[in-house]
Motif scaffolding. Structure first.
Motif, PDB file in Angstrom:
ATOM      1  N   SER A 105       0.862  -1.178   0.000  1.00 51.13           N
ATOM      2  CA  SER A 105       0.000   0.000   0.000  1.00 51.13           C
ATOM      3  C   SER A 105       0.899   1.229   0.000  1.00 51.13           C
ATOM      4  O   SER A 105       2.110   1.130   0.247  1.00 51.13           O
ATOM      5  N   GLY A 106       0.322   2.373  -0.281  1.00 46.42           N
ATOM      6  CA  GLY A 106       1.101   3.607  -0.281  1.00 46.42           C
ATOM      7  C   GLY A 106       2.106   3.633  -1.408  1.00 46.42           C
ATOM      8  O   GLY A 106       1.750   3.556  -2.590  1.00 46.42           O
ATOM      9  N   THR A 107       3.388   3.702  -1.075  1.00 44.85           N
ATOM     10  CA  THR A 107       4.461   3.729  -2.073  1.00 44.85           C
ATOM     11  C   THR A 107       5.159   2.377  -2.108  1.00 44.85           C
ATOM     12  O   THR A 107       5.610   1.878  -1.079  1.00 44.85           O
ATOM     13  N   LEU A 138       0.375  -8.825  -7.344  1.00 45.58           N
ATOM     14  CA  LEU A 138       0.588  -7.875  -6.266  1.00 45.58           C
ATOM     15  C   LEU A 138      -0.775  -7.575  -5.638  1.00 45.58           C
ATOM     16  O   LEU A 138      -1.731  -7.265  -6.358  1.00 45.58           O
ATOM     17  N   VAL A 139      -0.864  -7.674  -4.328  1.00 44.58           N
ATOM     18  CA  VAL A 139      -2.125  -7.400  -3.633  1.00 44.58           C
ATOM     19  C   VAL A 139      -2.040  -6.015  -3.014  1.00 44.58           C
ATOM     20  O   VAL A 139      -1.167  -5.745  -2.168  1.00 44.58           O
ATOM     21  N   VAL A 140      -2.922  -5.130  -3.453  1.00 43.63           N
ATOM     22  CA  VAL A 140      -2.936  -3.754  -2.956  1.00 43.63           C
ATOM     23  C   VAL A 140      -3.967  -3.635  -1.839  1.00 43.63           C
ATOM     24  O   VAL A 140      -5.108  -4.068  -1.978  1.00 43.63           O
ATOM     25  N   GLU A 179      -7.177   0.670  -6.956  1.00 43.28           N
ATOM     26  CA  GLU A 179      -8.231  -0.098  -6.308  1.00 43.28           C
ATOM     27  C   GLU A 179      -7.632  -1.255  -5.502  1.00 43.28           C
ATOM     28  O   GLU A 179      -6.718  -1.945  -5.978  1.00 43.28           O
ATOM     29  N   PRO A 180      -8.117  -1.460  -4.281  1.00 42.90           N
ATOM     30  CA  PRO A 180      -7.625  -2.603  -3.496  1.00 42.90           C
ATOM     31  C   PRO A 180      -7.919  -3.914  -4.229  1.00 42.90           C
ATOM     32  O   PRO A 180      -8.895  -4.025  -4.969  1.00 42.90           O
TER      33      PRO A 180
END
Length: 617
Positions: free
Chosen positions: A521-523, A613-615, A588-589
């Motif tokens: 998440s984020g950067t 990759l899971v956001v 989007e997650p």
């Protein structure tokens, strides 16, 4: 005497389920992408012969029959195998009815329908359907010969033995076990003293003549592959997984019922029942022992199917002693098992579901991407000079393209895959193995390379081997199927290269951070390395779900890359590392795909395989 109400009900259940399963299999076979072995059997069918390097002739003949009658389509190719598979439950019904009565016959036939290994036969144009029919013909004939020897039973035995001999080398196991089972029974030994039985055996043995002749003419290449080359013949503990895998594939409750059926059958006084038990138990146990020493790289879970088919007539006898709950569990789990197998093939047929599984171990690469590849080949070839030849780097690509394009003469380069699957001798016999530019002269060639068919650690060496055969590789048209899990490269080769030209190869890369499947998440910090032999890379872009999201700082020092690959000639070594960041704000997650776009100094642009990759918020 009219059938009892219970027998009529069992018959109705069988007929309804037979119709449902047959329709479901036809629909799945119509939608399912072509499997690579099917494509090669189609290719063999286009070069009709008594036998081939990997198999006897029947599978190729049936494949040819299918497309000759139904046209060049997947369903037509599979239709003869589907029809053979539909014969299997009826044979089980006939055998069981004669030995145990009509109701048990319909029940055993229904079990043959829901047994996943048997119920899914015919979905693919593979030798197993014919081999299953051959097994049941031999089982039926053997059981009848134990009671009374007559010409009709001997003729059925001859037909089964011949059909099995023309199906697969593996049918030798059925013959050997069947012979042992007869020797273990007094009635069996009596049958083996009759000339009619030996006439049938001689007829069956004669059916092996084409395969024996092929091996005699080709230095035993096929036999050596099946019995020596493909097997390590050293003990490995993986064989212990056999019971667990088979219990899942047969379905646990039915698997237990078969074990009990074999035990009960061996205690019976009647020879046919003991014959079923010996035949089934010895086949399954034989493959269990073999699993500790044999090939574990290729699919072998279906090998014991002949043993299960021999045991099916005994299972209704066991079920009749079970409680209602036990019978319900057996039918429920078996039906669910067949539904799962058919569901798997349906999932393979849906591009979105297949792409979602790109990062999974069970990803069905042998089904994936062939339609997209053939479309890309036609598109690239249309922009090349007239008369451009298509050449594949391995037999899988050559056979699949051949089927899609209706061309049974696509040349194939020598490739480890051809040898690992026993197809190299056959390609040479057809004069379809090509040495490369020395065979092509100055003719334009579109070389199609299956990059994902080579282990990553061996990929650079494979590219250099291609350079030796065809010269420096021009910028490729890269085709990433399912996020690059299936990856093809198309090289437009025109004219001879300079004799001292440096090998130019496709780019290589690796994302060291984040790991595949990471949560972020984020950067997001991204780092790794990339290089391109012969010319080097100019820059590297980051992609998220196929869209550029910024460039990385490329050209960082990384001495380990050149040391690991050894033969790499990228002029930028050791400055091949990269580092960058991706702002995930607003993304989007959920699951996304991180990739690289590699820009070569020669103007090439190659998208590297993506990783999940899971956001999170």
């Amino acid at each position: 005497m009219p059938p009892s109400p219970r027998a009529r009900h069992a018959r109705q259940v069988f007929l309804v389920l037979f119709a449902v399963v047959a329709l479901a299999k036809m629909l799945v076979a119509w939608r399912l992408p072509l499997f690579v072995d099917e494509a090669f059997y189609w290719l063999e069918g286009q070069h009709l012969a008594p036998a081939y390097s990997d198999l006897p002739g029947l599978t190729a003949w049936l494949a040819r029959l299918g497309v000759e009658v139904g046209g060049q389509s997947k369903l037509a190719l599979r239709l003869p195998f589907l029809l053979l598979s539909m014969w299997v439950p009826w044979l089980v019904v006939r055998i069981t009815t004669r030995e145990f009565g009509e109701r048990d016959g319909w029940i055993a036939g229904t079990l043959a329908l829901v047994l996943p290994l048997a119920g899914s036969l015919g979905l693919l144009a593979l030798p197993d359907a014919a081999m299953a029919v051959a097994t049941l013909l031999c089982v039926d004939a053997g059981a009848k010969l134990l009671r009374r020897i007559d010409a009709a039973s001997a003729l059925e035995l001859a037909l089964g033995l011949a059909m099995g001999a023309l199906s697969h080398y593996r049918f030798i196991a059925v013959i050997g076990v069947g012979f042992v089972a007869l020797l273990l029974l007094a009635d069996g030994r009596r049958a083996l003293r009759d000339v009619r039985v030996w006439t049938a055996i001689a007829f069956g043995a004669a059916a092996w003549a084409p395969l024996v002749a092929w091996n005699f003419d080709n230095a035993d290449a096929g036999l050596r592959f099946q019995l020596v080359d493909r097997h390590p013949w050293s003990f490995h503990v993986d064989g212990i997984l056999f019971v667990a895998i088979q219990a899942l594939l047969v379905t646990p409750v039915l698997f237990v019922a078969m074990i009990l059926a074999a035990k009960r059958g061996l205690a019976e006084n009647e020879s046919p029942r003991r014959y079923f038990a010996w035949l089934g138990a010895l086949v399954v146990l034989g493959f269990f022992v073999l699993g500790f020493f044999a090939d574990t790289e290729r699919v072998s879970f279906h090998w014991p199917l002949p043993g299960y088919l021999a045991l099916l007539p005994l299972v209704p006898m066991i079920m009749s002693r079970w409680s209602r709950l036990g019978r319900v569990l057996l039918w429920t789990t078996s039906g669910a098992g067949l539904a799962l197998v058919l569901g798997y093939y349906i999932a393979v047929s849906v591009p979105g579901l297949r792409a979602h599984a790109a990062a999974e171990k069970w990803y069905p690469s042998n089904f994936a991407g062939w339609r997209d590849l053939s479309a890309a080949v036609e598109e690239v070839r249309a922009g090349m000079p007239a008369g451009t030849r298509v050449v594949a780097d391995n037999f899988k690509v050559g056979a699949e393209l051949g089927f899609a394009m209706g061309d049974s003469a696509i040349p194939v380069l020598d490739h480890p895959l051809n040898h690992r699957h026993g197809r190299a001798p056959q390609l040479r016999l057809w004069n379809l193995e090509t040495a490369g530019r020395t065979d092509w002269g100055d003719a334009p060639v579109l070389l199609v390379v299956g990059a994902s068919e080579v282990r990553y650690r061996e990929l650079l060496a494979h590219f250099h081997a291609l350079c030796e055969k065809v010269g420096p590789l021009p910028p490729p048209r890269v085709l990433n199927i399912d996020h690059g899990r299936q990856r093809f490269m198309l090289f437009a080769l025109e004219g001879r290269p300079a004799p001292d030209a440096t090998c130019t190869a496709p780019a290589m890369a690796w994302v060291e951070r984040p790991a595949s499947g990471a949560v972020a998440s984020g950067t997001l910090e991204v780092s790794g390395w990339a290089f391109k032999d012969g010319v080097g890379l100019q820059r590297v872009e980051l992609l998220l779900d196929g869209r550029p999201v910024g460039e990385v700082d490329y050209g960082l020092r990384n001495t380990g890359v050149a040391a690991y690959w050894g033969i790499s000639n990228d002029p930028r070594h050791p400055m091949v590392g990269f580092r960058g960041r991706v702002d995930l704000t607003g993304v989007e997650p959920g699951r996304h795909w991180l990739g690289l776009r590699l820009h070569g100094a020669d103007g090439s642009v190659e998208d590297w395989s993506e990783q999940p990759l899971v956001v999170e918020r």
